[in-house]
Write a protein that holds these residues in place. Structure first.
Motif, PDB file in Angstrom:
ATOM      1  N   ASN A   2      28.288  34.176  26.261  1.00 28.60           N
ATOM      2  CA  ASN A   2      27.862  32.780  26.331  1.00 28.60           C
ATOM      3  C   ASN A   2      27.956  32.100  24.971  1.00 28.60           C
ATOM      4  N   THR A   3      28.278  30.823  25.005  1.00 29.59           N
ATOM      5  CA  THR A   3      28.369  30.027  23.785  1.00 29.59           C
ATOM      6  C   THR A   3      26.965  29.664  23.305  1.00 29.59           C
ATOM      7  N   HIS A   4      26.747  29.770  22.010  1.00 30.14           N
ATOM      8  CA  HIS A   4      25.464  29.425  21.415  1.00 30.14           C
ATOM      9  C   HIS A   4      25.597  28.132  20.619  1.00 30.14           C
ATOM     10  N   TYR A   5      24.463  27.436  20.458  1.00 32.01           N
ATOM     11  CA  TYR A   5      24.433  26.145  19.772  1.00 32.01           C
ATOM     12  C   TYR A   5      23.251  26.081  18.826  1.00 32.01           C
ATOM     13  N   PHE A   6      23.349  25.181  17.841  1.00 28.78           N
ATOM     14  CA  PHE A   6      22.210  24.867  16.994  1.00 28.78           C
ATOM     15  C   PHE A   6      22.340  23.428  16.510  1.00 28.78           C
ATOM     16  N   LEU A   7      21.215  22.869  16.099  1.00 30.28           N
ATOM     17  CA  LEU A   7      21.199  21.541  15.485  1.00 30.28           C
ATOM     18  C   LEU A   7      21.024  21.743  13.989  1.00 30.28           C
ATOM     19  N   GLY A   8      21.837  21.036  13.203  1.00 26.84           N
ATOM     20  CA  GLY A   8      21.774  21.224  11.763  1.00 26.84           C
ATOM     21  C   GLY A   8      22.384  20.078  10.986  1.00 26.84           C
ATOM     22  N   ILE A   9      22.246  20.174   9.680  1.00 24.00           N
ATOM     23  CA  ILE A   9      22.765  19.179   8.752  1.00 24.00           C
ATOM     24  C   ILE A   9      23.918  19.816   7.989  1.00 24.00           C
ATOM     25  N   LYS A  10      25.086  19.230   8.117  1.00 26.37           N
ATOM     26  CA  LYS A  10      26.271  19.716   7.404  1.00 26.37           C
ATOM     27  C   LYS A  10      26.144  19.352   5.925  1.00 26.37           C
ATOM     28  N   ILE A  11      26.508  20.288   5.059  1.00 25.58           N
ATOM     29  CA  ILE A  11      26.445  20.058   3.611  1.00 25.58           C
ATOM     30  C   ILE A  11      27.714  19.314   3.194  1.00 25.58           C
ATOM     31  N   PRO A  12      27.582  18.241   2.394  1.00 30.29           N
ATOM     32  CA  PRO A  12      28.776  17.505   1.954  1.00 30.29           C
ATOM     33  C   PRO A  12      29.779  18.438   1.263  1.00 30.29           C
ATOM     34  N   ASN A  13      31.072  18.192   1.486  1.00 26.30           N
ATOM     35  CA  ASN A  13      32.115  19.084   0.978  1.00 26.30           C
ATOM     36  C   ASN A  13      32.058  19.298  -0.528  1.00 26.30           C
ATOM     37  N   ASN A  14      31.762  18.242  -1.300  1.00 26.20           N
ATOM     38  CA  ASN A  14      31.743  18.417  -2.761  1.00 26.20           C
ATOM     39  C   ASN A  14      30.626  19.367  -3.183  1.00 26.20           C
ATOM     40  N   PRO A 163      32.024  32.656  17.108  1.00 30.11           N
ATOM     41  CA  PRO A 163      31.910  33.818  16.221  1.00 30.11           C
ATOM     42  C   PRO A 163      33.241  34.418  15.775  1.00 30.11           C
ATOM     43  N   THR A 164      34.312  34.193  16.517  1.00 26.73           N
ATOM     44  CA  THR A 164      35.586  34.807  16.139  1.00 26.73           C
ATOM     45  C   THR A 164      36.488  33.859  15.352  1.00 26.73           C
ATOM     46  N   ASN A 165      36.030  32.630  15.125  1.00 32.36           N
ATOM     47  CA  ASN A 165      36.839  31.648  14.400  1.00 32.36           C
ATOM     48  C   ASN A 165      36.371  31.499  12.962  1.00 32.36           C
ATOM     49  N   THR A 166      37.240  30.940  12.130  1.00 36.38           N
ATOM     50  CA  THR A 166      36.871  30.511  10.781  1.00 36.38           C
ATOM     51  C   THR A 166      37.391  29.099  10.619  1.00 36.38           C
ATOM     52  N   PRO A 167      36.543  28.114  10.343  1.00 30.12           N
ATOM     53  CA  PRO A 167      35.085  28.215  10.274  1.00 30.12           C
ATOM     54  C   PRO A 167      34.467  28.554  11.633  1.00 30.12           C
ATOM     55  N   ARG A 168      33.247  29.079  11.581  1.00 28.94           N
ATOM     56  CA  ARG A 168      32.546  29.535  12.794  1.00 28.94           C
ATOM     57  C   ARG A 168      31.834  28.418  13.536  1.00 28.94           C
ATOM     58  N   TYR A 169      31.434  27.360  12.812  1.00 29.53           N
ATOM     59  CA  TYR A 169      30.581  26.334  13.410  1.00 29.53           C
ATOM     60  C   TYR A 169      31.368  25.050  13.622  1.00 29.53           C
ATOM     61  N   GLU A 170      31.384  24.611  14.875  1.00 32.38           N
ATOM     62  CA  GLU A 170      32.140  23.430  15.274  1.00 32.38           C
ATOM     63  C   GLU A 170      31.174  22.297  15.613  1.00 32.38           C
ATOM     64  N   GLU A 171      31.344  21.154  14.941  1.00 29.64           N
ATOM     65  CA  GLU A 171      30.512  19.989  15.234  1.00 29.64           C
ATOM     66  C   GLU A 171      30.892  19.437  16.606  1.00 29.64           C
ATOM     67  N   VAL A 172      29.925  19.379  17.499  1.00 30.38           N
ATOM     68  CA  VAL A 172      30.154  18.899  18.855  1.00 30.38           C
ATOM     69  C   VAL A 172      29.741  17.439  18.984  1.00 30.38           C
ATOM     70  N   CYS A 173      28.638  17.081  18.322  1.00 32.71           N
ATOM     71  CA  CYS A 173      28.083  15.747  18.433  1.00 32.71           C
ATOM     72  C   CYS A 173      27.320  15.431  17.152  1.00 32.71           C
ATOM     73  N   ILE A 174      27.463  14.183  16.666  1.00 33.73           N
ATOM     74  CA  ILE A 174      26.786  13.766  15.431  1.00 33.73           C
ATOM     75  C   ILE A 174      25.729  12.718  15.767  1.00 33.73           C
ATOM     76  N   MET A 175      24.510  12.906  15.253  1.00 29.99           N
ATOM     77  CA  MET A 175      23.405  11.970  15.432  1.00 29.99           C
ATOM     78  C   MET A 175      23.200  11.234  14.110  1.00 29.99           C
ATOM     79  N   GLN A 176      23.432   9.930  14.095  1.00 36.44           N
ATOM     80  CA  GLN A 176      23.328   9.113  12.887  1.00 36.44           C
ATOM     81  C   GLN A 176      21.880   8.654  12.651  1.00 36.44           C
ATOM     82  N   SER A 177      21.562   8.458  11.376  1.00 35.78           N
ATOM     83  CA  SER A 177      20.250   7.882  11.050  1.00 35.78           C
ATOM     84  C   SER A 177      20.275   6.409  11.396  1.00 35.78           C
ATOM     85  N   GLY A 178      19.102   5.819  11.451  1.00 35.11           N
ATOM     86  CA  GLY A 178      18.982   4.402  11.744  1.00 35.11           C
ATOM     87  C   GLY A 178      19.057   3.546  10.489  1.00 35.11           C
ATOM     88  N   GLY A 179      19.471   4.122   9.377  1.00 35.86           N
ATOM     89  CA  GLY A 179      19.578   3.367   8.122  1.00 35.86           C
ATOM     90  C   GLY A 179      18.770   4.014   7.038  1.00 35.86           C
TER      91      GLY A 179
END
Length: 180
Positions: A2-14, A163-179
């Motif tokens: 089964n596919t697993h999911y989590f909610l998280g904050i991606k770290i900026p590339n720099n 788990p078998t890919n690199t990168p392992r974590y794929e962004e499915v949906c992005i939740m934006q702040s309200g400002g």
């Protein structure tokens, strides 16, 4: 499986690139099985595991309705979970942030409306840089040189674990702040 999911904050590339570069000054590549790649560096807000698609859709919809303002986070050196000599997880620490804690609590409250949240652990915001101890030697992290860096959080995401890919974590949906 089964596919697993989590909610998280991606770290900026720099910043992620700076963390990966600083990690080269350690022997973590010798002591740990898993060293996340730049694209996988994140802060976990809530690990969902496997979840039915209908429930996942409801969680996404509810998370998109959270009213929150963007905020700054600052890195704060290196830390770990587990033994000082053989830590399970080594991570870039973050300075305490009421805004981050509040967002994580709101996300957890929403999730508890859809699935059972067993004994929510105390939230310890961190960016994992190595996990799964795999050595007979000792850890050497004195060479980790990363200045405390501040970055802005304007969104968080639902990630699919591949788990078998690199990168392992794929962004499915992005939740934006309200400002902010």
């Amino acid at each position: 499986m089964n596919t697993h999911y989590f909610l998280g904050i991606k770290i900026p590339n720099n910043l992620a690139a700076s963390i990966i570069e600083a990690r080269k000054g350690t022997n973590l590549h010798e002591t740990h099985k898993t060293l996340p790649v730049l694209e996988d560096l994140h802060i976990t807000l809530f690990y969902l595991g496997w979840i039915e698609q209908n429930t996942l859709d409801q969680i996404i919809q509810s998370c998109q309705n959270i009213d929150w303002k963007s905020f700054d986070l600052t890195t704060n050196g290196l830390s770990h979970f587990g033994s000082n000599h053989t830590p399970r997880v080594v991570y870039t620490a973050l300075k305490e942030s009421e805004s981050l804690t509040s967002l994580q609590e709101e996300v957890t409250d929403i999730i508890s409306n859809f699935i059972e949240v067993d004994n929510p652990k105390e939230f310890n915001a961190h960016i994992t840089i190595a996990k799964k101890w795999a050595s007979n030697g000792f850890i050497s992290i004195e060479g980790f040189q990363l200045e405390n860096t501040t970055f802005k959080v304007t969104n968080f995401s639902l990630f699919r674990v591949n788990p078998t890919n690199t990168p392992r974590y794929e962004e499915v949906c992005i939740m934006q702040s309200g400002g902010g």
